[in-house]
Write a protein that holds these residues in place. Structure first.
Motif, PDB file in Angstrom:
ATOM      1  N   LYS A  81       0.446  -5.882  -5.255  1.00 43.02           N
ATOM      2  CA  LYS A  81       0.196  -4.835  -4.268  1.00 43.02           C
ATOM      3  C   LYS A  81       1.477  -4.101  -3.901  1.00 43.02           C
ATOM      4  O   LYS A  81       1.505  -2.880  -3.768  1.00 43.02           O
ATOM      5  N   GLN A 109      -0.161 -12.296  -5.942  1.00 51.41           N
ATOM      6  CA  GLN A 109      -1.156 -11.324  -5.477  1.00 51.41           C
ATOM      7  C   GLN A 109      -0.494 -10.225  -4.655  1.00 51.41           C
ATOM      8  O   GLN A 109      -0.752  -9.030  -4.863  1.00 51.41           O
ATOM      9  N   HIS A 110       0.382 -10.621  -3.723  1.00 55.03           N
ATOM     10  CA  HIS A 110       1.040  -9.622  -2.890  1.00 55.03           C
ATOM     11  C   HIS A 110       2.081  -8.825  -3.684  1.00 55.03           C
ATOM     12  O   HIS A 110       2.316  -7.652  -3.394  1.00 55.03           O
ATOM     13  N   GLY A 133       2.471  -1.758  -6.759  1.00 55.11           N
ATOM     14  CA  GLY A 133       1.627  -0.567  -6.780  1.00 55.11           C
ATOM     15  C   GLY A 133       1.973   0.402  -5.666  1.00 55.11           C
ATOM     16  O   GLY A 133       2.027   1.623  -5.875  1.00 55.11           O
ATOM     17  N   ALA A 134       2.241  -0.122  -4.465  1.00 53.98           N
ATOM     18  CA  ALA A 134       2.592   0.735  -3.330  1.00 53.98           C
ATOM     19  C   ALA A 134       3.932   1.435  -3.580  1.00 53.98           C
ATOM     20  O   ALA A 134       4.100   2.618  -3.246  1.00 53.98           O
TER      21      ALA A 134
END
Length: 558
Positions: free
Chosen positions: A387, A383-384, A390-391
């Motif tokens: 993220k 999950q992280h 994407g960042a």
């Protein structure tokens, strides 16, 4: 075709070797001095075949000789083209005995219907396989002889009759494509660069060492993202003087290259070595040279490429520290001469500091060399990780000012077990792909050098036209200073006039303001007018000489 084939006598080569933890490392195989060292553990008949293929007895098999000999395999031309590409590792346009052995093994695999690739070519040593079947050598029958590609020529009309103009440089004058480019530069480009002060406005003069330099990869990133650990994983061991730790440990630029023993070389000695392409670094001063070094060690990967380790890019309060030299400018100097630039991040260091921004902006013009590595990706859960990915994409798109960013490799590029194994298969594939891409760099190195040479010729041509146009507008006797100031202030008018008169692309022109700044301290009256003969010589380099070199030292199978 595989029926009746005789197995090769490889002796110890049939034993399986224990897999290594790293993709590269020092070789432990003992040479057999009873026969040519380059033959390795290959069948003895390969040496006899090599001498048979080498018709002119110059110790190498050239393109024409390879076409004649490889045709005996009855393999289709596209397959033989791939065999040549995988065998001619240094893109010299000829095969030595070691390259010839590789080609014979690849032909054997292709005859068995097995796929051939760069990864297969790297792992041929020590494998037991059949010798290839070649008509007229160890197989009776007929075969269709393949033809060489025609040499490039330029058509022109003489007294109304179409004739062709061939390249002036004889293929007998050069030993490799890089050598040919070096000779073209020395004979045609260097005199013009000196005459029109090209090195002042653009890049320094080139030396033969620059053309012969080995392919290189540069690692860039903030401190503690795993640059030096990544290099250790690739090479199988730490390079001499390497220090790995959580805080900034690599405080210098280190060129890691191949040697049979471990040793280190101070930057001052490396910068004055006649056989190294680093003399241009002296312009950055003694403080930089104190932070520059060379490291050598035995490694299979270093046989193919050099690796440049760099100091960690500063962030936060550390950015106020003075390095004593222009870090972004040094990075750009290396970027001009490397084949691949790896920007390394980790999930906990995604911020792009001001210094990192300056570094990335200084890579402008080399975007095609840049790749992104998201290291230590196994240290966050799925999950992280999504993220984080994407960042990272969002941040990079703003810096590169493009909706598309360079290729991103995601994984953990160091030894050890994954912390989170949800994407273990993906990370294994990414690691394998990156290593394959690194080993493939020598295959694209010559093409990159040709591309850089062509870009330099075009830049020089436009530079000469600009300087010539400025000279034409200068008065012959009085008012030279006032006219120079006027021409400098209205430089964009000269750019437009040259562009329209010669039908040139606007994007090929140099940046206006940096050119204007350099022109202020240059005497325009020292330039000379560009003659039609000089322009023609530059055009023929692009239209005849370079294509002829690529033909001579390219793939003879097309």
């Amino acid at each position: 075709m595989a029926k009746g084939r005789s197995p090769s006598k490889n002796g110890e080569g049939s034993k399986k070797s224990t897999p290594s933890k790293s993709p590269s490392g020092p070789s432990t195989k003992k040479p057999n001095y009873a026969r040519p060292v380059q033959l390795g553990d290959a069948p003895a008949e390969f040496y006899n075949w090599f001498k048979e293929a080498d018709k002119d007895k110059d110790g190498v098999v050239n393109g024409e000789e390879a076409v004649a000999f490889f045709s005996r395999s009855r393999l289709p031309q596209p397959t033989l083209a791939k065999v040549w590409a995988l065998s001619d590792r240094q893109r010299r346009g000829v095969l030595d005995l070691e390259d010839f052995v590789t080609s014979m093994r690849l032909i054997s695999l292709a005859q068995d219907g097995k796929p051939i690739s760069s990864e297969v070519a790297r792992t041929l040593d020590g494998k037991s396989m059949d010798v290839p079947q070649l008509v007229g050598i160890n197989l009776s029958g007929d075969f269709e002889a393949l033809g060489m590609k025609p040499s490039p020529a330029k058509s022109k009309k003489t007294l109304g009759v179409n004739t062709s103009v061939m390249a002036k440089m004889s293929s007998k004058q050069v030993g490799s494509l890089q050598d040919g480019l070096s000779k073209l530069y020395s004979k045609y480009l260097r005199p013009l660069e000196e005459k029109y002060q090209f090195q002042t406005f653009h890049s320094p003069f080139m030396r033969p060492q620059d053309f012969a330099a080995k392919p290189a990869v540069m690692m860039l990133g903030q401190y503690s993202v795993g640059k030096t650990s990544f290099i250790k994983y690739l090479l199988g061991d730490e390079y001499p003087s390497a220090v790995i730790g959580p805080e900034p440990t690599t405080d210098r630029f280190v060129v890691v290259s191949h040697s049979d023993i471990n040793k280190s070389t101070p930057g001052n000695a490396l910068a004055v070595s006649a056989d190294k392409p680093y003399t241009g670094l002296t312009k950055f001063g003694q403080k930089f040279l104190n932070k520059f070094a060379g490291a050598e060690m035995p490694s299979n990967l270093l046989n193919a490429i050099d690796i440049i380790d760099t100091p960690g890019v500063l962030s936060g309060e550390k950015q106020r520290l003075d390095r004593g030299y222009e870090f972004p400018e040094v990075v750009r100097w290396f970027a001009e001469r490397t084949d691949l630039i790896l920007l390394i991040f980790d999930p906990y260091k995604l911020d792009i500091s001001d210094e990192f921004k300056r570094v990335i902006h200084n890579l402008a013009g080399f975007d095609d060399k840049v790749r992104i590595v998201l290291n230590k990706a196994d240290q966050v859960d799925s999950q992280h990780l999504m993220k984080v990915y994407g960042a990272l994409m969002w941040s990079l798109s703003r810096i590169f000012k493009s909706p598309e960013v360079p290729r991103v490799y995601t994984g953990n590029f160091q030894e050890g077990e994954y912390v989170y194994e949800e994407f273990a298969d993906l990370m294994d594939r990414e690691r394998k792909q990156l290593i394959t891409d690194l080993y493939d760099i020598p295959r694209t190195n010559v093409a990159r050098k040709v591309s850089e040479f062509v870009k330099r010729v075009r830049s020089l041509r436009i530079h000469c036209l600009i300087c010539s146009a400025l000279k034409e507008d200068m008065p012959s006797m009085f008012g030279k200073d006032n006219k120079q100031n006027k021409l400098v202030n209205r430089l964009e008018e000269t750019f437009l006039k040259v562009q329209q008169k010669n039908n040139l692309a606007v994007g090929d022109f140099p940046a206006l303001e940096p050119f204007r700044e350099q022109l202020k301290s240059t005497k325009i009256d020292s330039f000379s007018k560009m003659t039609a003969d000089k322009l023609k010589a530059l055009d023929e380099i692009l239209e005849l000489e370079v294509p002829a070199l690529m033909q001579r030292f390219g793939n003879p199978f097309g």
